[in-house]
Design a protein around this motif. Structure first.
Motif, PDB file in Angstrom:
ATOM      1  N   ASP A 148       0.839  -1.201   0.000  1.00 49.85           N
ATOM      2  CA  ASP A 148       0.000   0.000   0.000  1.00 49.85           C
ATOM      3  C   ASP A 148       0.878   1.258   0.000  1.00 49.85           C
ATOM      4  O   ASP A 148       1.377   1.688   1.035  1.00 49.85           O
ATOM      5  N   THR A 149       1.068   1.825  -1.167  1.00 48.07           N
ATOM      6  CA  THR A 149       1.956   2.991  -1.271  1.00 48.07           C
ATOM      7  C   THR A 149       1.335   4.244  -0.656  1.00 48.07           C
ATOM      8  O   THR A 149       2.053   5.151  -0.245  1.00 48.07           O
ATOM      9  N   HIS A 150       0.007   4.269  -0.575  1.00 46.14           N
ATOM     10  CA  HIS A 150      -0.659   5.411   0.054  1.00 46.14           C
ATOM     11  C   HIS A 150      -0.210   5.535   1.518  1.00 46.14           C
ATOM     12  O   HIS A 150       0.014   6.642   2.027  1.00 46.14           O
ATOM     13  N   SER A 151      -0.052   4.401   2.180  1.00 44.33           N
ATOM     14  CA  SER A 151       0.388   4.416   3.585  1.00 44.33           C
ATOM     15  C   SER A 151       1.809   4.958   3.713  1.00 44.33           C
ATOM     16  O   SER A 151       2.152   5.596   4.710  1.00 44.33           O
ATOM     17  N   GLY A 165       2.963   7.265   1.845  1.00 38.24           N
ATOM     18  CA  GLY A 165       2.736   8.710   1.743  1.00 38.24           C
ATOM     19  C   GLY A 165       2.318   9.298   3.086  1.00 38.24           C
ATOM     20  O   GLY A 165       2.756  10.384   3.464  1.00 38.24           O
ATOM     21  N   LEU A 166       1.498   8.545   3.819  1.00 37.31           N
ATOM     22  CA  LEU A 166       1.049   9.031   5.132  1.00 37.31           C
ATOM     23  C   LEU A 166       2.207   9.063   6.122  1.00 37.31           C
ATOM     24  O   LEU A 166       2.350  10.001   6.911  1.00 37.31           O
ATOM     25  N   GLU A 218       4.275  11.990   5.306  1.00 39.37           N
ATOM     26  CA  GLU A 218       3.583  13.200   5.764  1.00 39.37           C
ATOM     27  C   GLU A 218       3.808  13.423   7.259  1.00 39.37           C
ATOM     28  O   GLU A 218       4.061  14.533   7.719  1.00 39.37           O
ATOM     29  N   TYR A 264       9.871  10.286  -4.586  1.00 36.75           N
ATOM     30  CA  TYR A 264       9.109   9.315  -5.377  1.00 36.75           C
ATOM     31  C   TYR A 264       9.818   8.991  -6.686  1.00 36.75           C
ATOM     32  O   TYR A 264       9.730   7.869  -7.181  1.00 36.75           O
TER      33      TYR A 264
END
Ligand SMILES: [Zn+2]
Lengths: 191, 169
Positions: free
Chosen positions: A20-23, A25-26, A29, B75
């Protein structure tokens, strides 16, 4: 391992492990700013600090497949960051000698204090305070510097600083006391 | 434990109470106790006053805002990392094996990395045109080594982390 409530970061990192690449990102952040600020105060050069921070997060990402939540995530993160910063400082010192390192540091931090709607006088006072603190912190031995930065700006517990720096809690307390003692001596005139 | 007649922290190894007092992280009971001590200990009083000044002065050492393109750069690097690993075909089974062999991991990983490198160079020089293998180089093996080192760092944290920290996980 008995994990009653998995910390949020570990939970996110486990999701990153599952792809899960979104995680990721979190996580970025949540930790981007503290890591970069720590590195910036540590190496006292913004572009270098950001470059090292890239390496920190890249390493976290690269290690995702085999990640296990065995220790607090931030401890691991700051351990990687500290290692990179301490290595950079030592390499630079060997490479160029302390004098030119100081020059480089100054150049790297020169953009640091900028006007934010202050009067010229206020800005000057602020700049001079900043410069004094910067120099005083820069004058600390690396490990003391790392301990002070984590204690003051990241509000870390002694036990966590000890884990990051791979020493005992009592060693951290002693490091900190000596570090603040030096700072008090160097900055006494500011009080 | 501290009592009303607490031993002067400067005479013992309890200087952390002084730091905690100045960083306002002392619990109310200990704070009150230390204040009672300071009322008749000039040395602690002076020290606390000087430390509080430093603590506040250090706020002036502000860090600069992070560059707007920080994430984008990161990225991009991750993307490069994701799209080159032809050699990873060689590496993946070795890595899975190493996961179960912690004691031998450093030595074996060096050996495995060397082997992967050797295979790559062999293939590159004897079979394939160089331009078909442009991204394979020592750097990639070094990167894999770093990832293993970072995991080792995490492993060390597990074995040495104090109880207080495990509770926060
Ligand atoms: Zn005292």
């Amino acid at each position: 391992m008995a994990v009653a409530t998995l910390e949020r970061d570990a939970e996110l990192m486990l999701r990153v492990r599952e792809g899960d690449t979104h995680s990721f990102g979190l996580l970025l952040e949540r930790h981007r700013v503290p890591v970069i600020h720590f590195l910036c105060r540590m190496v006292q050069n913004q572009p270098v600090a950001e470059e090292l921070a890239q390496e920190v997060f890249l390493r976290v990402y690269r290690s995702r497949a085999n990640y296990e939540p065995t220790a607090k995530f931030t401890t691991w993160l700051f351990r990687i960051a500290s290692h990179l910063a301490l290595n950079w400082i030592r390499d630079k010192r060997h490479e160029r000698g302390q004098e030119s390192l100081d020059a480089e540091v100054q150049e790297g931090m020169s953009r640091q204090v900028q006007d934010r709607g202050m009067s010229a006088e206020q800005s000057l006072v602020r700049q001079s305070k900043f410069e004094e603190i910067r120099r005083a912190i820069d004058g600390l031995p690396e490990k003391q510097r790392a301990a002070v930065l984590m204690h003051k700006y990241d509000e870390m517990e002694y036990s966590q600083i000890a884990s990051v720096l791979e020493c005992s809690e009592s060693a951290v307390k002693s490091l900190l006391f000596r570090a603040y003692e030096s700072l008090r001596a160097r900055l006494a005139h500011m009080a | 434990m501290l009592d009303h007649k607490m031993t002067c922290p400067l005479q013992t190894d309890n200087t952390d109470i002084l730091l905690d007092y100045c960083s306002r992280s002392l619990d109310p009971d200990r704070r009150a106790m230390f204040e009672r001590h300071m009322a008749h200990c000039a040395e602690c009083r002076d020290m606390a006053s000087a430390q509080s000044e430093i603590w506040m002065a250090m706020d002036a050492f502000e860090a600069e805002p992070v560059s707007a393109d920080f994430d984008q750069k990161l990225y991009a690097r991750i993307d490069r990392l994701e799209h080159v690993p032809v050699w990873d075909k060689f590496w993946a089974p070795v890595r899975s094996y190493l996961q179960g062999q912690p004691a031998w991991k450093p030595a074996l990983s060096v050996a495995a990395a060397s082997a992967a490198l050797a295979v790559v160079f062999f293939v590159r020089t004897d079979v394939m045109a160089p331009r078909l293998m442009p991204a394979i180089n020592v750097q990639e093996v070094v990167e894999a080594e770093k990832a293993l080192e970072d995991l080792d760092m995490l492993g060390q944290l597990e074995s040495e982390s104090p109880q207080s920290e495990k509770e926060t996980i």
